[in-house]
Design a protein around this motif. Structure first.
Motif, short mmCIF file in Angstrom:
data_model
loop_
_atom_site.label_atom_id
_atom_site.label_comp_id
_atom_site.label_asym_id
_atom_site.label_seq_id
_atom_site.Cartn_x
_atom_site.Cartn_y
_atom_site.Cartn_z
N PRO A 27 -3.77 -54.17 4.69
CA PRO A 27 -3.70 -54.35 6.15
C PRO A 27 -2.34 -54.86 6.61
O PRO A 27 -2.10 -54.97 7.81
N LEU A 28 -1.47 -55.18 5.66
CA LEU A 28 -0.16 -55.70 6.02
C LEU A 28 0.72 -54.58 6.57
O LEU A 28 0.72 -53.46 6.05
N PRO A 29 1.49 -54.85 7.62
CA PRO A 29 2.36 -53.85 8.23
C PRO A 29 3.62 -53.63 7.39
O PRO A 29 3.90 -54.40 6.46
N LEU A 66 -2.66 -57.17 19.80
CA LEU A 66 -3.47 -56.67 18.69
C LEU A 66 -3.57 -55.15 18.67
O LEU A 66 -3.48 -54.53 17.61
N ARG A 67 -3.72 -54.54 19.86
CA ARG A 67 -3.93 -53.09 19.92
C ARG A 67 -2.65 -52.31 19.68
O ARG A 67 -2.69 -51.11 19.45
N ARG A 68 -1.50 -53.01 19.75
CA ARG A 68 -0.22 -52.31 19.63
C ARG A 68 0.49 -52.60 18.31
O ARG A 68 1.16 -51.73 17.77
N PHE A 69 0.35 -53.83 17.82
CA PHE A 69 1.07 -54.23 16.61
C PHE A 69 0.10 -54.56 15.48
O PHE A 69 -1.03 -54.99 15.73
N ALA A 70 0.57 -54.37 14.25
CA ALA A 70 -0.26 -54.66 13.07
C ALA A 70 -0.19 -56.15 12.76
O ALA A 70 0.59 -56.59 11.92
#
Length: 265
Positions: A166-168, A84-88
């Protein structure tokens, strides 16, 4: 007692995490990823305790279909919470935590038993760990495929506001999708090899369909990766192939046991 306490704790923290993520997504407000990470991690910890107390039965190890599905949900929740902290991946969390919540409630409120004995067959435990790791990784890949389809559809219809969504980025999700498929394919390969090496009944009646479906899924993923490296594949093809592979693996791992354990009993 510990099973009840840990199951309740896992359900509570998964519910809180799920509610916070959904509120942020639907109200388009900032989501505190540190808070989500902390709360979900506590839920995952409780979930692990609940699994250990349920699996370690007095007369062996309980590996009923509800327990196995709960293990899968725990692996997926743990992997994506760590990422979670690294990827969207915030948009994937409602499905992940919702699945984990349902699985822990099912295991807790609908007790079921399928006793095995890993102490006499440790090689079976190796095979099962590889199989569940492969399945969990490829299910996460299917989640990524759904997200990739959603982003691609919105971009084509020009309904995606890149600044506020919020989508990467599309290319990032596509890259992660193929990385997950490769990792899952390697684990699935090791699972099949270990099965043929350690187990004597991979082609026996009652397990033949599982072996055939697993090999079919392996072929599907292998062709996808081969085509991707040779000439590239369209997003629609990648999405459909990944989801179909996950469905076939689900039928392989859970199809017959779902009928025998839940429906017939």
């Amino acid at each position: 007692m510990w099973t009840d306490i840990s199951s309740f704790g896992a359900a509570a923290f998964y519910s809180i995490s799920l509610a916070l993520v959904l509120r942020g997504l639907f109200q388009h407000t900032a989501i505190n990823e540190k808070l989500i990470f902390g709360l979900a991690s506590i839920g995952i910890g409780f979930h692990a305790i609940s699994l250990s107390t349920t699996i370690l039965a007095t007369d062996g190890q309980n590996m009923s279909i509800l327990v196995v599905s709960s293990i899968v949900s725990w692996i997926i929740a743990a992997m994506l919470t760590i990422a979670l902290r690294r990827f969207a991946i915030i948009t994937l969390l409602p499905v992940v935590y919702g699945f984990s919540l349902l699985s822990i409630l099912g295991m807790w409120l609908i007790p079921s038993s399928y006793i095995t004995h890993f102490e006499t067959n440790p090689e079976v435990l190796i095979h099962i760990c590889l199989a569940l790791s492969a399945y969990s990784t490829l299910v996460i890949a299917a989640f990524y495929a759904i997200q990739l389809h959603l982003i691609n559809t919105r971009l084509k219809s020009k309904k995606l506001n890149l600044a506020s969504s919020p989508l990467p980025p599309l290319m990032t999700v596509e890259k992660h999708l193929f990385q997950l498929v490769v990792a899952g394919l390697i684990l699935l390969t090791l699972s099949l090899v270990s099965g043929f090496f350690f187990l004597e009944d991979m082609l026996a009646q009652g397990k033949l369909h599982k072996t055939i479906l697993s090999i079919t899924a392996w072929c599907i993923y292998s062709v996808l990766i081969l085509k991707h490296h040779q000439q590239g594949v369209k997003i629609k093809t990648a999405v459909n192939t990944t989801i179909v592979g996950a469905v076939i693996l689900t039928l392989a791992y859970f199809g017959s046991r779902l009928v025998s354990e839940l429906m017939l009993n």
